[in-house]
Structure formats: C-alpha cells, structure tokens
Design a protein around this motif. Structure first.
Motif, PDB file in Angstrom:
ATOM      1  N   ALA A  21       0.804  -1.206   0.000  1.00  0.00           N
ATOM      2  CA  ALA A  21       0.000   0.000   0.000  1.00  0.00           C
ATOM      3  C   ALA A  21       0.843   1.264   0.000  1.00  0.00           C
ATOM      4  N   SER A  22       2.185   1.134   0.057  1.00  0.00           N
ATOM      5  CA  SER A  22       3.049   2.294   0.161  1.00  0.00           C
ATOM      6  C   SER A  22       2.988   3.122  -1.119  1.00  0.00           C
ATOM      7  N   ASP A  23       3.188   4.420  -0.968  1.00  0.00           N
ATOM      8  CA  ASP A  23       3.211   5.338  -2.092  1.00  0.00           C
ATOM      9  C   ASP A  23       4.657   5.717  -2.365  1.00  0.00           C
ATOM     10  N   VAL A  24       5.160   5.303  -3.500  1.00  0.00           N
ATOM     11  CA  VAL A  24       6.573   5.511  -3.802  1.00  0.00           C
ATOM     12  C   VAL A  24       6.908   6.994  -3.850  1.00  0.00           C
ATOM     13  N   TRP A  25       5.939   7.835  -4.238  1.00  0.00           N
ATOM     14  CA  TRP A  25       6.199   9.268  -4.328  1.00  0.00           C
ATOM     15  C   TRP A  25       6.360   9.911  -2.955  1.00  0.00           C
ATOM     16  N   LYS A  26       5.996   9.192  -1.903  1.00  0.00           N
ATOM     17  CA  LYS A  26       6.185   9.688  -0.544  1.00  0.00           C
ATOM     18  C   LYS A  26       7.333   8.971   0.171  1.00  0.00           C
ATOM     19  N   ASP A  27       7.575   7.740  -0.236  1.00  0.00           N
ATOM     20  CA  ASP A  27       8.545   6.916   0.479  1.00  0.00           C
ATOM     21  C   ASP A  27       9.966   7.034  -0.052  1.00  0.00           C
ATOM     22  N   LYS A  28      10.136   7.484  -1.309  1.00  0.00           N
ATOM     23  CA  LYS A  28      11.465   7.534  -1.919  1.00  0.00           C
ATOM     24  C   LYS A  28      11.663   8.866  -2.628  1.00  0.00           C
ATOM     25  N   ASP A  29      12.888   9.390  -2.583  1.00  0.00           N
ATOM     26  CA  ASP A  29      13.231  10.555  -3.388  1.00  0.00           C
ATOM     27  C   ASP A  29      13.215  10.144  -4.862  1.00  0.00           C
ATOM     28  N   PHE A  30      12.828  11.070  -5.739  1.00  0.00           N
ATOM     29  CA  PHE A  30      12.669  10.694  -7.140  1.00  0.00           C
ATOM     30  C   PHE A  30      13.976  10.229  -7.773  1.00  0.00           C
ATOM     31  N   GLN A  31      15.109  10.679  -7.242  1.00  0.00           N
ATOM     32  CA  GLN A  31      16.398  10.229  -7.773  1.00  0.00           C
ATOM     33  C   GLN A  31      16.598   8.732  -7.587  1.00  0.00           C
ATOM     34  N   ASN A  32      15.834   8.130  -6.661  1.00  0.00           N
ATOM     35  CA  ASN A  32      15.980   6.699  -6.373  1.00  0.00           C
ATOM     36  C   ASN A  32      14.860   5.854  -6.975  1.00  0.00           C
ATOM     37  N   TRP A  33      13.945   6.461  -7.719  1.00  0.00           N
ATOM     38  CA  TRP A  33      12.891   5.683  -8.355  1.00  0.00           C
ATOM     39  C   TRP A  33      13.482   4.775  -9.420  1.00  0.00           C
ATOM     40  N   ASP A  34      12.992   3.547  -9.473  1.00  0.00           N
ATOM     41  CA  ASP A  34      13.394   2.655 -10.561  1.00  0.00           C
ATOM     42  C   ASP A  34      12.313   2.700 -11.641  1.00  0.00           C
ATOM     43  N   LEU A  35      12.502   1.921 -12.699  1.00  0.00           N
ATOM     44  CA  LEU A  35      11.576   1.971 -13.822  1.00  0.00           C
ATOM     45  C   LEU A  35      10.165   1.561 -13.414  1.00  0.00           C
ATOM     46  N   LYS A  36      10.071   0.579 -12.515  1.00  0.00           N
ATOM     47  CA  LYS A  36       8.755   0.145 -12.038  1.00  0.00           C
ATOM     48  C   LYS A  36       8.042   1.275 -11.311  1.00  0.00           C
ATOM     49  N   ASP A  37       8.788   2.027 -10.498  1.00  0.00           N
ATOM     50  CA  ASP A  37       8.215   3.160  -9.789  1.00  0.00           C
ATOM     51  C   ASP A  37       7.681   4.196 -10.774  1.00  0.00           C
ATOM     52  N   VAL A  38       8.497   4.494 -11.769  1.00  0.00           N
ATOM     53  CA  VAL A  38       8.127   5.498 -12.768  1.00  0.00           C
ATOM     54  C   VAL A  38       6.878   5.070 -13.533  1.00  0.00           C
ATOM     55  N   GLN A  39       6.834   3.809 -13.923  1.00  0.00           N
ATOM     56  CA  GLN A  39       5.687   3.311 -14.668  1.00  0.00           C
ATOM     57  C   GLN A  39       4.404   3.413 -13.849  1.00  0.00           C
ATOM     58  N   LYS A  40       4.509   3.136 -12.562  1.00  0.00           N
ATOM     59  CA  LYS A  40       3.325   3.225 -11.704  1.00  0.00           C
ATOM     60  C   LYS A  40       2.833   4.660 -11.627  1.00  0.00           C
ATOM     61  N   ILE A  41       3.747   5.595 -11.456  1.00  0.00           N
ATOM     62  CA  ILE A  41       3.361   6.999 -11.340  1.00  0.00           C
ATOM     63  C   ILE A  41       2.725   7.505 -12.630  1.00  0.00           C
TER      64      ILE A  41
END
Length: 246
Positions: A21-41
């Motif tokens: 249920a975590s929100d990657v846009w709150k849990d990680k700085d954007f510099q650390n987003w991986d491709l899966k994170d980006v695709q979800k956003i």
C-alpha cells in the motif's frame, strides 16, 4: 499452531500489506525511483488516469515522450476500464453514450510528481541527470493536464474548438474553468502529436485561487467527437512528501 507462530504470521502479513500500500512518491526521493516506480506513477497514480471506452483490450499508449518523458509508463500495466474513483466515460448528466472506442491516458502534468517521473525516466534511459532535470526548477505558471494516447485525432486539431469543448470543474463549486491555452506535443522527427496539453489559469480574474485549498476533487472534461470524456482527480490524494501537488 502456537500463539507465537500465529503472531509472527500476522506481523508478516501486516508488513506485506503496508509495503503493497506504500506510495513511492512519498517513500522515496525521485532520484531513487526505478523503472517500475516510474511506470506506476505515469500510468496508475492519483495524477494519471487511464480511460478506455468501448470493448477489447487496451493497446500500448503513447506517453509523455514529447514532453520530456519517454512514455514507457503509458502502457497497460495497472490499467483496466475506468472506475468511479478514477477515469470515467460518458457525458454530463443526461448526455449521449460514447459512440467510439477511445484509449487515452490523462495526466496532471504540472504536478511535481509527474514532472519528476518523466525526468527520472529519461535518466534511466541514459540521459545525463543535468539534462533530464533541467526543467524541474521552474514552477509551472498554469495547471496543466495532458491527454496522451493513440486516439488523439478523435479530440480534433483546432485549438479554439479544443478550448471550447474542455474544462476543469471543482466538485464543490461546480464552476467550469476553461483552458487559457492548448498545445500539441510531438516527439522529435514525428509529425503526429503524442500529447495534447490543456493549460488552466491558477488564479481567477479577481486574483483568487482557481482551485480552493479545501477542494477535494476536480473533474477534467473533453468532448471527443461524439464521445464525451470525463476524468475525476482526487486532490486529497495528490500529495507528495512536501504537500499538495497539482
């Protein structure tokens, strides 16, 4: 099963649920987003809604490449048909039923989260960070909503008509906000647009905020030929680590 084992299993399940249920846009700085994170956003987040009218599977959609993003996040992952809490099709009350199939992704492009995701996606594809992030420092002067997908021709090519047939509407006031500008975004070397961007003023003629801070939801509407398209954004969920983000 012992009481200890039961407690351990419950704790494991709880941890898994929290992780999912975590929100990657709150849990990680954007510099650390991986491709899966980006695709979800870019495809399945409070800022990005996929819409499909008609039947059949949704094809892979064109993304925000022409706007600084590569658009791999505009594919079918996390999709499905529109739901009441996300994208919906159909006209205003009493309006006509859809007359054609459309596959679109509608994104609140002026948000920090979406702009950071498109920049990060370029980085992951090899663009130097300073180049990919060069536009992040500038705060958008308008609310921008981007419509992407293979069916942009259904929306029309005349900018004045696009202005007349689209609006933002806060759910509380029901006051329709018309675009101040409409622009077509294209990939380098491409003739057909990959996105249409609708820009809305952030303040009213009297100087008040066009979207009140207390507003919880807003509707984006565009008439695509004989097909009305309506997407609902939940502003209460459009928040990142620094607060409201739209």
């Amino acid at each position: 099963m012992t009481k200890r084992m039961a407690c351990l299993m419950a704790a494991t399940l709880l941890t898994a649920a929290v992780t999912c249920a975590s929100d990657v846009w709150k849990d990680k700085d954007f510099q650390n987003w991986d491709l899966k994170d980006v695709q979800k956003i870019l495809s399945d987040s409070p800022w990005s809604k996929k819409l499909q009218t008609g039947g059949g599977p949704s094809p892979r959609m064109g993304g925000l490449r022409g706007m600084g993003g590569v658009g791999t996040g505009m594919g079918p992952a996390g999709g499905g048909s529109a739901t009441p809490s996300g994208s919906t099709s159909g006209g205003e009350a009493g309006g006509p039923a859809p007359t054609q199939q459309l596959n679109l992704t509608i994104t609140w492009y002026s948000s920090r989260t979406i702009r950071e995701a498109t920049a990060r996606e370029k980085e992951l594809e090899g663009t130097p960070a300073d180049v990919a992030r060069k536009d992040l420092a500038a705060e958008p002067t308008a609310f921008e909503v981007a419509v992407c997908g293979p069916d942009l021709a259904a929306l029309g090519k005349n900018m004045n008509e696009l202005k007349e047939r689209s609006y933002l509407m806060p759910k509380t006031t029901k006051e329709k906000l018309t675009p101040v500008d409409v622009s077509f975004q294209r990939e380098k070397g491409k003739v057909l647009p990959t996105a249409i961007v609708f820009s809305f003023a952030k303040t009213t003629a009297s100087g008040e905020s066009a979207i009140a801070k207390s507003e919880k939801g807003i509707v984006f509407f565009i008439q695509a030929g004989g097909t009305p398209v309506k997407v609902q954004f939940d502003l209460s969920k459009m928040t990142d680590k620094t607060g409201a983000d739209y």
